[in-house]
Design a protein around this motif. Structure first.
Motif, PDB file in Angstrom:
ATOM      1  N   GLN A 154     -12.305  -2.475  46.364  1.00  6.38           N
ATOM      2  CA  GLN A 154     -12.721  -3.636  47.152  1.00  6.38           C
ATOM      3  C   GLN A 154     -11.661  -4.723  47.142  1.00  6.38           C
ATOM      4  O   GLN A 154     -11.416  -5.380  48.137  1.00  6.38           O
ATOM      5  CB  GLN A 154     -13.967  -4.239  46.524  1.00  6.38           C
ATOM      6  N   GLU A 180      -6.668  -8.618  53.343  1.00  7.35           N
ATOM      7  CA  GLU A 180      -7.107  -9.740  54.171  1.00  7.35           C
ATOM      8  C   GLU A 180      -6.235 -10.971  53.908  1.00  7.35           C
ATOM      9  O   GLU A 180      -5.740 -11.604  54.832  1.00  7.35           O
ATOM     10  CB  GLU A 180      -8.535 -10.084  53.748  1.00  7.35           C
ATOM     11  N   PHE A 218     -13.673 -11.662  42.059  1.00  4.23           N
ATOM     12  CA  PHE A 218     -12.266 -11.780  42.448  1.00  4.23           C
ATOM     13  C   PHE A 218     -11.740 -13.207  42.457  1.00  4.23           C
ATOM     14  O   PHE A 218     -10.561 -13.436  42.589  1.00  4.23           O
ATOM     15  CB  PHE A 218     -12.061 -11.182  43.849  1.00  4.23           C
ATOM     16  N   ALA A 242     -20.990  -6.027  47.077  1.00  6.80           N
ATOM     17  CA  ALA A 242     -19.942  -6.478  47.995  1.00  6.80           C
ATOM     18  C   ALA A 242     -19.413  -7.844  47.591  1.00  6.80           C
ATOM     19  O   ALA A 242     -20.168  -8.716  47.176  1.00  6.80           O
ATOM     20  CB  ALA A 242     -20.520  -6.553  49.407  1.00  6.80           C
ATOM     21  N   ALA A 243     -18.105  -8.004  47.638  1.00 11.97           N
ATOM     22  CA  ALA A 243     -17.516  -9.314  47.380  1.00 11.97           C
ATOM     23  C   ALA A 243     -17.665 -10.158  48.629  1.00 11.97           C
ATOM     24  O   ALA A 243     -17.661  -9.646  49.740  1.00 11.97           O
ATOM     25  CB  ALA A 243     -16.057  -9.165  47.027  1.00 11.97           C
ATOM     26  N   ALA A 244     -17.803 -11.453  48.408  1.00 13.39           N
ATOM     27  CA  ALA A 244     -17.999 -12.324  49.565  1.00 13.39           C
ATOM     28  C   ALA A 244     -16.714 -12.479  50.371  1.00 13.39           C
ATOM     29  O   ALA A 244     -15.623 -12.453  49.809  1.00 13.39           O
ATOM     30  CB  ALA A 244     -18.460 -13.698  49.104  1.00 13.39           C
ATOM     31  N   ALA A 245     -16.874 -12.614  51.650  1.00  9.34           N
ATOM     32  CA  ALA A 245     -15.715 -12.845  52.511  1.00  9.34           C
ATOM     33  C   ALA A 245     -15.310 -14.311  52.398  1.00  9.34           C
ATOM     34  O   ALA A 245     -16.107 -15.150  52.012  1.00  9.34           O
ATOM     35  CB  ALA A 245     -16.070 -12.507  53.945  1.00  9.34           C
ATOM     36  N   TYR A 254     -12.920 -16.701  47.448  1.00  6.12           N
ATOM     37  CA  TYR A 254     -13.712 -15.484  47.260  1.00  6.12           C
ATOM     38  C   TYR A 254     -14.661 -15.649  46.092  1.00  6.12           C
ATOM     39  O   TYR A 254     -14.424 -16.443  45.193  1.00  6.12           O
ATOM     40  CB  TYR A 254     -12.779 -14.288  47.027  1.00  6.12           C
ATOM     41  N   ASP A 255     -15.735 -14.847  46.123  1.00  5.53           N
ATOM     42  CA  ASP A 255     -16.719 -14.918  45.050  1.00  5.53           C
ATOM     43  C   ASP A 255     -16.269 -14.068  43.874  1.00  5.53           C
ATOM     44  O   ASP A 255     -15.309 -13.318  43.960  1.00  5.53           O
ATOM     45  CB  ASP A 255     -18.070 -14.425  45.562  1.00  5.53           C
ATOM     46  N   GLN A 256     -17.044 -14.149  42.802  1.00  3.47           N
ATOM     47  CA  GLN A 256     -16.799 -13.268  41.664  1.00  3.47           C
ATOM     48  C   GLN A 256     -16.973 -11.826  42.122  1.00  3.47           C
ATOM     49  O   GLN A 256     -17.766 -11.577  43.004  1.00  3.47           O
ATOM     50  CB  GLN A 256     -17.780 -13.592  40.537  1.00  3.47           C
TER      51      GLN A 256
END
Lengths: 963, 256
Positions: A50, A57, A274, B27-30, A270-272
């Motif tokens: 992921q 991106e 990452f 899913a990781a957030a965009a 970005y959220d956790q």
């Protein structure tokens, strides 16, 4: 279809057996496959896949940004130029080819010639050595043959050298011809490469982020030999140890296997797992002081660093909604058996204590700093062992001469309910708490308080007091509001909001350093107060209250004003008559602790009322630990009565007594409840008076409890190796010691020190507005004590030492005065060293200021002209004092006396100050005159408008003033 | 024989699954979606806003500035310079109010103004007392006096500076990069000297004249919020709709 059945020779039915073998084989094989799959499909691999999408991106966005940034017009122009040049070149391909061939041929000959030349040099060296040897042993004539050989070799070297030079020249000429043809193209190409370097880099990166067959192959099962890109990222930290019960091992952190974006600011949206670490300036990033490679993650966050799944790494949710989400989405569950679950974000600062135990100030962990301040100021270490505060002085006042200061009625009511006299006192409440407020205890509380007060007053010794002359209340109020009392004390409404600012999360209780003065007239005697303000150490040698060098008249005025601040209910309150039989019962109870019942009864019968009170008072002072915070006669060597807090943060939860309360069992909940209602763990239990909990109630706010909890949770047994802690450089040690002294004497009550504090400055500014001296509070700040930023670089250590010992006037317009503090010699030296260390300037006497007085006379007179008060000059004395000569601007703009510079300032600091005053002290009124040091940017014709020459002249002049 | 084939097939399964990617991780957030790019406004049918700022009630009287501390300033004026916290004319028009568009321009971008703004120190007063300019625009701060001035500017979102100008004719060039209303400028040598600089990231602002009049032209049609700022009276806002090719009329009234 009929089946043949083989029978007879076999013990078993072979067909059946085959079927079972087949079934078992299939089951075994399936489980092998399942094992392989289970071993292969780790959650962190999915995160890594992921993250590659996320990286893609981000990189594409960066690429688009970079393409937008690059001047596309210029780029296409350059490309056209290059193409045009290539076009031209293609017409000359024959010529170029010829030239290139020629160059290549030349180069071959050149290499050969070069080789010959080097060989001939070696031969020459050999011949020369042979000749020298021969001449040494056989003389000049005996070495004739060798001389001949040497000359020959020399000639050969010369020949090859000439050949080499000629060939080089020829080749270079050809090269020049070729470059003349290709120059245009090469220049354009290199410029294009320069412009698109970042684009190319990002493009390369994008190419590496593809999910192509190579990716799947190298990351497939059994493909570990192919250097898979999906892998566990880990750091092994030799200096941070993991306790494995009977041994220790280096801490291993694998958090980076899933928290893949934490070290780069690119992923902050970005959220956790990452997201970027929120404080990359301090943590994780390689450029920070705590890079993840050296410190890992779990050293601060806790949890099981070497685990590789969300569940097993013992995450801790911040709140209930997070807990719900985690449980539902991520299979979160509590793991009781791991002693160090991750800290919540509210508690994370507790981990700083591990390495920064010695730091008095922790501006980057404000909640912890606030908590430590509270633990220190509330006197927790009076009853509890806390290593950090072991050497602290007792927090409360010395009670050995209490009889000279106040009366027994006041003391009784104070002990009974301190907050009713002074709402923000740090003296806690001992009586009428959760476990001592029933009918029996209401009477017993009176007995106990009376006994304590009786003991204190009976053992109080005398002190000689001056009798207070009559003073003027209005003048006294004026003095209190201007000389500096309000740096440490408050008069008027006090609100806890002034202590802790949740917006900045900063502790600012500097004005709460000494007691609030409201009602003090109902507490102390005028004679005591008069004697005290004139010379605090006369009454209490260890006090940190400084001497403000008040005249007798000023002291009398201040006394008159403070004595007018009365507390009406307290002034009228008296000690009640207590139940004598209850007193006897309680005394008997205590006697029985020490001796058999009959002996106790006999002893009690032998004591009269006063003796009973004294006996009981002494025992109660011991029980409640009064001597933890106060010097009490007879308790000079008493120990601490509470449990040690030094390692409380690692105390096993199972060892905490939650009583009968229905609370979640964790350390923080226990602490919060204990701080909120210290006796509540006795609720519902059957205890005799001696068994009851005795921690007093500090009446803490939720913010205070939170901060104290963070501090105490940080006191753990986790030892860090010295290599992981901040290096104990002389500078650091000096700074820490200075900060501790500054805390002890509350320097920040008046001064901005390391950009914090200066609490009195706004008070004085408001006062100046009220008095009509200035029309706004900003201008009023000029009447406050100076900002001590860059103090060490500014002043000479010897001056600073003298100033601390005997403060002299630097800013004649200030009413607020630098008091004379009861510094020890050691503290004086440590403070001067602290200021020097803070600014990293030489200490003590290594600077050039010792020779500062020998400036050339013409330089000094040039400086004088330049500084003079006339048009075209800098007019320094518009704002600065010169001895007693007042500046012409209004007092709010006045600046320090330049005549003191020679003995006070470091000349190199004056130089730096003139060049950039804003840089050294943002917001200063001192203007910057020299924005550039380029020749011609000065003001003074005779020095050719050379800024540095002008500054040198100014420094020379200022340093010679007052001599 | 048959079993072996099955085994071979089964071995391929993990590969196929690996290619499918991991579904077992959440899913990781965009990231936040980018805002639409701002463009220069279309001015073909631009309108404008004009009006006046008035002051209701009794304006406090003006007082003469005492300049005796610096002989140069004293002699620079034949008559005393008058100063008041609120400067009005006889009809109640309030001067030195900065009127600007505070919202409604979010989708536009603007080029920096090419001309230079000037803040002059002449006769020991700032001229103008209230200056409005654009971000990225250069302001020239000039000392026209033959005495020492310092320009002490302490903004909250732009870099602070405090520079001395001991010689007549000296100039400092400064550019403010972020929008900020009412940045105070002062001279520490002459404490009566004060000025306010307002910086906007668009060209739609106006400082009211002695009669309180202001006008903002070349404004694309649309709905806007206008804000009026005064150094002592604070701010007032009003919504306004600008129709194509028309100048909307707006007036502000400050109270005491």
């Amino acid at each position: 279809m009929a089946k043949k059945k083989r029978k007879g020779v076999f013990a078993h039915d072979i067909d059946r057996l085959n079927m079972w073998f087949a079934i078992i084989a299939i089951a075994a094989f399936t489980s092998v496959l399942w094992m392989i799959w289970d071993d292969y499909a780790r959650p962190w691999k999915a995160y890594q896949r992921q993250f590659q999408v996320v990286q893609n991106e981000v990189t594409q966005q960066q690429l688009a940004d970079e393409q937008a940034r690059v001047d596309q017009q210029a780029l296409s122009q350059l490309r056209q130029q290059r193409d045009a040049a290539e076009q031209t070149l293609s017409g000359q391909s024959e010529q170029i080819g010829g030239l290139e061939d020629e160059i290549a041929a030349k180069q071959t000959r050149l290499d050969l010639a070069d080789q010959n030349f080097r060989f001939s040099r070696s031969v020459f060296d050999t011949r020369r050595w042979e000749f020298e040897e021969a001449r040494k042993h056989h003389g000049e004539e005996g070495a004739a043959a060798e001389r001949e050989a040497l000359d020959l070799a020399d000639a050969e070297v010369e020949q090859y050298r000439l050949e080499l030079e000629a060939l080089t020249l020829e080749r270079d000429a050809l090269q020049t011809q070729l470059s003349a043809l290709t120059d245009a193209r090469d220049a354009a190409t290199s410029e294009i490469t320069g412009m698109t370097r970042e684009i190319d880099r990002l493009q390369d990166r994008l190419d590496g982020l593809r999910f192509d067959w190579v990716y799947y192959l190298r990351n497939g099962p059994f493909m570990d030999g192919l250097n898979p890109s999906e892998r566990i990222n880990q750091v092994v930290l030799d200096d941070i140890r993991m306790d494995l019960n009977f041994t220790d091992a280096p801490q291993v952190d694998r958090c980076q296997s899933c928290h893949l974006g934490m070290a780069s600011a690119d992923y902050e949206n970005y959220d956790q797992p990452f997201t970027s670490h929120p404080r990359l300036d301090l943590f994780v990033a390689d450029t920070s002081i705590h890079p993840a490679g050296d410190f890992g993650c779990s050293v601060c966050h806790g949890g099981k660093g070497h685990a590789t799944t969300f569940y097993s790494s013992v995450h801790t949710p911040d709140n209930e909604s997070e807990e719900e989400r985690w449980t539902h989405d991520l299979g979160w569950g509590e793991i009781h058996l791991w002693e160090w679950p991750m800290r919540t974000s509210g508690d994370i600062e507790a981990s700083c204590v591990k390495c920064h135990m010695e730091d008095p100030w922790l501006p980057e962990s404000p909640k912890l700093e606030y908590g430590l301040e509270l633990v220190e100021n509330l006197g927790c270490s009076g009853c509890h062992q806390i290593d950090r505060f072991d050497d602290d002085r007792k927090r409360g006042p010395d009670l050995t001469r209490i009889g000279a200061k106040t009366g027994a009625d006041w003391a009784y009511n104070w002990v009974m309910d301190p907050k009713s006299f002074r709402p923000e006192t740090s003296m806690p409440q001992f009586f009428n708490l959760a476990n001592t407020s029933d009918a029996y205890w209401t009477g017993r509380n009176q007995v106990e308080a009376e006994a304590i007060v009786s003991y204190l007053f009976a053992s109080s010794s005398d002190v000689e007091l001056d009798s207070a002359p009559n003073g003027d209340i209005a003048r006294g109020e004026n003095l209190v509001e201007s000389v500096g009392c309000l740096g440490c004390h408050m008069v008027g409404d006090y609100s806890p909001a002034t202590e802790y600012d949740p917006n900045t999360a900063r502790f600012s209780g500097y004005r709460h350093h000494g007691p609030d003065l409201d009602g003090v007239g109902s507490k102390v005697s005028a004679d005591w107060l008069y004697t005290w303000v004139k010379d605090p150490q006369h009454y209490w040698a260890e006090t940190v209250m400084p001497d403000l060098r008040l005249t007798d008249g000023e002291a009398a005025d201040i006394t008159a004003y403070l004595m007018s601040l009365t507390h009406d209910t307290f002034a009228a309150a008296t000690m009640p008559t207590v139940d004598a039989s209850l007193r006897s019962d309680v005394a008997l109870e205590y006697l029985q602790q020490q001796m058999p019942t009959q002996a106790a009864a006999d002893q009690l019968a032998a004591m009269d009322e006063d003796a009973t009170k004294l006996y009981l008072g002494e025992r109660l002072i011991a029980r409640y630990g009064c001597s933890g915070c106060h010097v009490v006669p007879g308790f000079e060597d008493a120990g601490r009565i509470g449990t040690s807090l030094s390692e409380w943060g690692s105390k096993a939860v199972a060892r905490l007594d939650f009583g009968l309360l229905d609370l979640p069992h964790d350390r923080r909940t226990f602490l919060e409840q204990k701080l909120r209602s210290p006796r509540s763990y006795d609720d519902g239990r059957e205890r005799n008076p001696q068994e009851l909990l005795r921690m007093p109630d500090f009446d803490l706010t939720a913010e205070e409890i939170d901060a104290i909890a963070v501090a105490i949770l940080g006191f753990t047994d986790q030892e860090m190796r010295p290599a992981a802690k901040p290096a104990e450089t002389p500078r650091r040690l000096a700074v820490l010691e200075g900060q501790a002294i500054a805390d002890k004497f509350n320097c920040r009550g008046c001064h901005l020190l390391e950009d914090n504090g200066g609490a009195i400055r706004t008070v004085i500014a408001d006062e100046m507005v009220e008095r009509g001296v200035v029309n706004n509070a900003t201008a009023g700040l000029a009447f406050g004590p100076p900002n001590l930023r860059s103090q060490g670089a500014r002043v000479q250590p010897a001056w600073l030492y003298d100033f601390f010992t005997e403060p002299s006037t630097v800013r004649p317009w200030l009413d607020v005065r630098m008091p004379t503090f009861p510094f020890t010699d050691h503290e004086l030296n440590a403070l001067t060293a602290y200021f020097a260390a803070l600014d990293e300037v030489p200490y003590p006497f290594e600077s050039s200021f010792t020779t500062a007085h020998s400036y050339p006379a013409d330089l000094v007179s040039e400086g004088r002209e330049l500084a003079a008060d006339q048009s075209g000059s800098l007019q320094c004395f518009s704002c600065h004092f010169r001895g007693t000569q007042e500046p012409r601007v209004p007092p709010s703009q006045w600046a320090p006396d330049l005549a003191l510079a020679a003995s006070r300032l470091r000349p190199e600091w004056i130089d730096g100050w003139i060049k950039d005053p804003q840089g050294l002290q943002p917001g200063t009124s001192m203007p910057q005159f020299y924005t550039s040091l380029e020749a011609g940017r000065g003001f003074w014709g005779p020095l050719n408008n050379d800024p540095q020459a002008e500054i040198d002249a100014l420094v020379a002049y200022i340093m010679s003033l007052g001599n | 024989m048959h079993l072996r084939k099955i085994a071979a097939l089964a071995l391929l399964v993990p590969f196929a699954a690996a290619c499918g990617g991991g579904e077992d991780a959440p899913a990781a957030a965009a990231p936040a979606t980018a805002e639409p790019a701002a463009t220069a406004p279309d001015l073909s049918n631009a309108g404008g806003v004009a009006g006046a700022v008035m002051f209701a009630g009794e304006a406090p009287g003006a007082e003469a500035i005492q300049m005796a501390a610096d002989p140069f300033c004293q002699t620079a004026h034949s008559d005393a310079v008058m100063s008041a916290p609120v400067m009005t004319d006889a009809a109640g028009g309030l001067m030195n109010v900065v009127v600007h568009v505070s919202s409604g321009l979010e989708n536009y971008s603007f080029d920096a103004a090419t001309d230079q703004a000037i803040l002059d120190q002449s006769g020991c007063v700032y001229d103008p007392h209230v200056l409005a300019m654009q971000t990225g625009q250069t302001v020239i701060i000039r000392n026209s006096d033959d005495t020492l001035h310092n320009v002490n500017v302490q903004p909250s979102s732009n870099p602070a500076f405090n520079q001395g100008q001991p010689l007549a004719g000296m100039e400092i060039e400064k550019i403010f990069d972020s929008a900020e209303v009412g940045i105070p400028a002062r001279c520490d040598v002459h404490p009566w000297m004060g000025a306010f600089i307002s910086v906007f990231d668009h060209p739609y602002f106006s400082v009211s004249a002695t009669d309180g009049a202001f006008s903002i032209a070349q404004l694309p049609p649309g709905d806007y919020v206008l804000e009026a700022w005064h150094e002592t009276l604070g701010t007032m806002t009003q919504s306004v709709t600008v129709a194509p090719n028309e100048t909307a009329s707006v007036s502000f009234e400050f109270g005491s």
